[in-house]
Design a protein around this motif. Structure first.
Motif, PDB file in Angstrom:
ATOM      1  N   UNK A   1       5.135  -9.629  12.235  1.00  0.00           N
ATOM      2  CA  UNK A   1       4.817  -9.598  13.659  1.00  0.00           C
ATOM      3  C   UNK A   1       3.623 -10.529  13.892  1.00  0.00           C
ATOM      4  N   UNK A   2       3.645 -11.370  14.938  1.00  0.00           N
ATOM      5  CA  UNK A   2       2.620 -12.405  15.102  1.00  0.00           C
ATOM      6  C   UNK A   2       1.251 -11.873  15.527  1.00  0.00           C
ATOM      7  N   UNK A   3       0.538 -11.346  14.561  1.00  0.00           N
ATOM      8  CA  UNK A   3      -0.823 -10.854  14.751  1.00  0.00           C
ATOM      9  C   UNK A   3      -1.785 -11.972  14.364  1.00  0.00           C
ATOM     10  N   UNK A   4      -2.654 -12.371  15.292  1.00  0.00           N
ATOM     11  CA  UNK A   4      -3.571 -13.480  15.039  1.00  0.00           C
ATOM     12  C   UNK A   4      -4.732 -13.051  14.147  1.00  0.00           C
ATOM     13  N   UNK A   5      -5.342 -11.926  14.501  1.00  0.00           N
ATOM     14  CA  UNK A   5      -6.364 -11.284  13.683  1.00  0.00           C
ATOM     15  C   UNK A   5      -6.167  -9.784  13.820  1.00  0.00           C
ATOM     16  N   UNK A   6      -6.563  -9.049  12.778  1.00  0.00           N
ATOM     17  CA  UNK A   6      -6.302  -7.613  12.741  1.00  0.00           C
ATOM     18  C   UNK A   6      -7.542  -6.853  12.313  1.00  0.00           C
ATOM     19  N   UNK A   7      -7.889  -5.835  13.101  1.00  0.00           N
ATOM     20  CA  UNK A   7      -8.974  -4.925  12.727  1.00  0.00           C
ATOM     21  C   UNK A   7      -8.383  -3.540  12.537  1.00  0.00           C
ATOM     22  N   UNK A   8      -8.690  -2.932  11.406  1.00  0.00           N
ATOM     23  CA  UNK A   8      -8.171  -1.610  11.045  1.00  0.00           C
ATOM     24  C   UNK A   8      -9.331  -0.635  10.926  1.00  0.00           C
ATOM     25  N   UNK A   9      -9.278   0.451  11.699  1.00  0.00           N
ATOM     26  CA  UNK A   9     -10.315   1.463  11.564  1.00  0.00           C
ATOM     27  C   UNK A   9      -9.733   2.711  10.910  1.00  0.00           C
ATOM     28  N   UNK A  10     -10.151   2.959   9.698  1.00  0.00           N
ATOM     29  CA  UNK A  10      -9.904   4.201   8.968  1.00  0.00           C
ATOM     30  C   UNK A  10      -8.457   4.689   8.995  1.00  0.00           C
ATOM     31  N   UNK A  11      -7.546   3.857   8.491  1.00  0.00           N
ATOM     32  CA  UNK A  11      -6.202   4.380   8.215  1.00  0.00           C
ATOM     33  C   UNK A  11      -6.360   5.542   7.241  1.00  0.00           C
ATOM     34  N   UNK A  12      -5.874   6.742   7.579  1.00  0.00           N
ATOM     35  CA  UNK A  12      -6.207   7.935   6.782  1.00  0.00           C
ATOM     36  C   UNK A  12      -5.358   8.099   5.526  1.00  0.00           C
ATOM     37  N   UNK A  13      -5.377   7.079   4.691  1.00  0.00           N
ATOM     38  CA  UNK A  13      -4.683   7.167   3.419  1.00  0.00           C
ATOM     39  C   UNK A  13      -5.488   8.038   2.452  1.00  0.00           C
ATOM     40  N   UNK A  14      -4.813   8.607   1.489  1.00  0.00           N
ATOM     41  CA  UNK A  14      -5.461   9.421   0.457  1.00  0.00           C
ATOM     42  C   UNK A  14      -5.165   8.764  -0.879  1.00  0.00           C
ATOM     43  N   UNK A  15      -6.206   8.253  -1.528  1.00  0.00           N
ATOM     44  CA  UNK A  15      -6.007   7.396  -2.700  1.00  0.00           C
ATOM     45  C   UNK A  15      -6.521   8.002  -4.001  1.00  0.00           C
ATOM     46  N   UNK A  16      -7.038   9.221  -3.929  1.00  0.00           N
ATOM     47  CA  UNK A  16      -7.487   9.903  -5.148  1.00  0.00           C
ATOM     48  C   UNK A  16      -7.403  11.407  -4.911  1.00  0.00           C
ATOM     49  N   UNK A  17      -8.048  12.189  -5.798  1.00  0.00           N
ATOM     50  CA  UNK A  17      -7.901  13.645  -5.721  1.00  0.00           C
ATOM     51  C   UNK A  17      -8.954  14.322  -4.842  1.00  0.00           C
ATOM     52  N   UNK A  18      -9.659  13.555  -4.007  1.00  0.00           N
ATOM     53  CA  UNK A  18     -10.649  14.164  -3.126  1.00  0.00           C
ATOM     54  C   UNK A  18     -10.010  14.955  -1.986  1.00  0.00           C
TER      55      UNK A  18
END
Length: 265
Positions: free
Chosen positions: A108-125
């Motif tokens: 999708x033609x995104x010129x610039x992208x800002x991402x605020x806190x996508x709530x992924x879980x990447x460890x056992x916290x």
């Protein structure tokens, strides 16, 4: 209200404010273009940009289909960007950040992208129930229960906090879109399984990306933000002191303006 028709024929409603380079705002769960963080942010950015704030599928004045598919939401964002002139800066928050990232990776033609806190879980916290998408889908016709499940099992809020939310003005508009909260869970996909992120899912991202987090967000979220910055090609990372997942519009607006190039009137 304005509207654009997505690829599958679904109407997607949006508001447009300001003048200048196009910026599209992508909401997270339980928000719409009428409530949540985006209306205030749109007003702040309108001083230098043409801001598109849209109702995601199934929310507000936008339509929906009987069978949900994450790809349809990518197409919705693409339709709004096409309406904005064929390309745009994009800001996504929470699950909206995950959606915007999917869209950029899909071309999708995104010129610039800002991402605020996508709530992924990447460890056992943090521990997310492995059945949470199906559980939330099963609660789609019980909006209060869907919100409670999402807030406690998904976000990790104490139950008493959710009980207190029921007397707040935001509770009613959240209930109005709670049937879509399982869409947000589906967008996050396998990135909540407590495992390192698979960078290959975003190998198609070519736009400059800024990954932003709040300095007061919980440790698991700050870890996730850094992991996204490491996984997305060429992404940079910034932490905003004093902010958490409910970031203030006045805190993120200057960051967007700087990264997007200042805008113009």
């Amino acid at each position: 209200m304005n509207a654009v028709v997505s690829k599958d024929g679904t109407k997607i409603a949006y508001d447009r404010r300001g003048e200048g380079p196009a910026v599209v705002l992508v909401d997270g769960a339980l928000c719409s273009r009428a409530q949540g963080p985006m209306p205030e942010l749109a007003e702040l950015l309108a001083a230098g940009f043409t801001v598109y704030n849209y109702d995601r599928r199934g929310r507000g004045d936008s339509g929906d289909t009987a069978e949900y598919d994450v790809d349809r939401e990518v197409e919705d964002l693409a339709a709004v960007i096409e309406e904005a002139g064929g390309s745009a800066y994009v800001y996504g928050t929470s699950s909206g950040a995950a959606l915007a990232l999917r869209a950029a990776a899909a071309g999708v033609p995104v010129t610039k992208l800002v991402l605020f806190e996508a709530p992924f879980v990447v460890d056992d916290q943090r521990q997310i129930p492995p059945t949470w998408v199906a559980d939330l889908r099963g609660l789609a016709d019980r909006p209060g229960d869907a919100i409670k499940y999402f807030m406690t099992k998904g976000i990790g809020l104490p139950g008493f906090v959710v009980t207190m939310m029921k007397v707040m003005p935001a509770w009613k508009p959240m209930k109005a879109v709670a049937h879509t909260v399982w869409y947000d869970a589906a967008i996050l996909g396998d990135n909540v399984r407590g495992k390192p992120l698979d960078a290959s899912q975003w190998s198609g991202v070519t736009a400059p990306v800024l990954v932003v987090g709040g300095g007061k967000s919980p440790a698991w979220m700050r870890t996730s933000v850094r992991a996204v910055a490491d996984a997305v090609p060429g992404a940079s990372h910034r932490e905003i002191p004093g902010q958490n997942h409910m970031i203030k519009a006045t805190a993120i607006a200057p960051v967007l303006t700087e990264f997007f190039g200042g805008g113009s009137r």
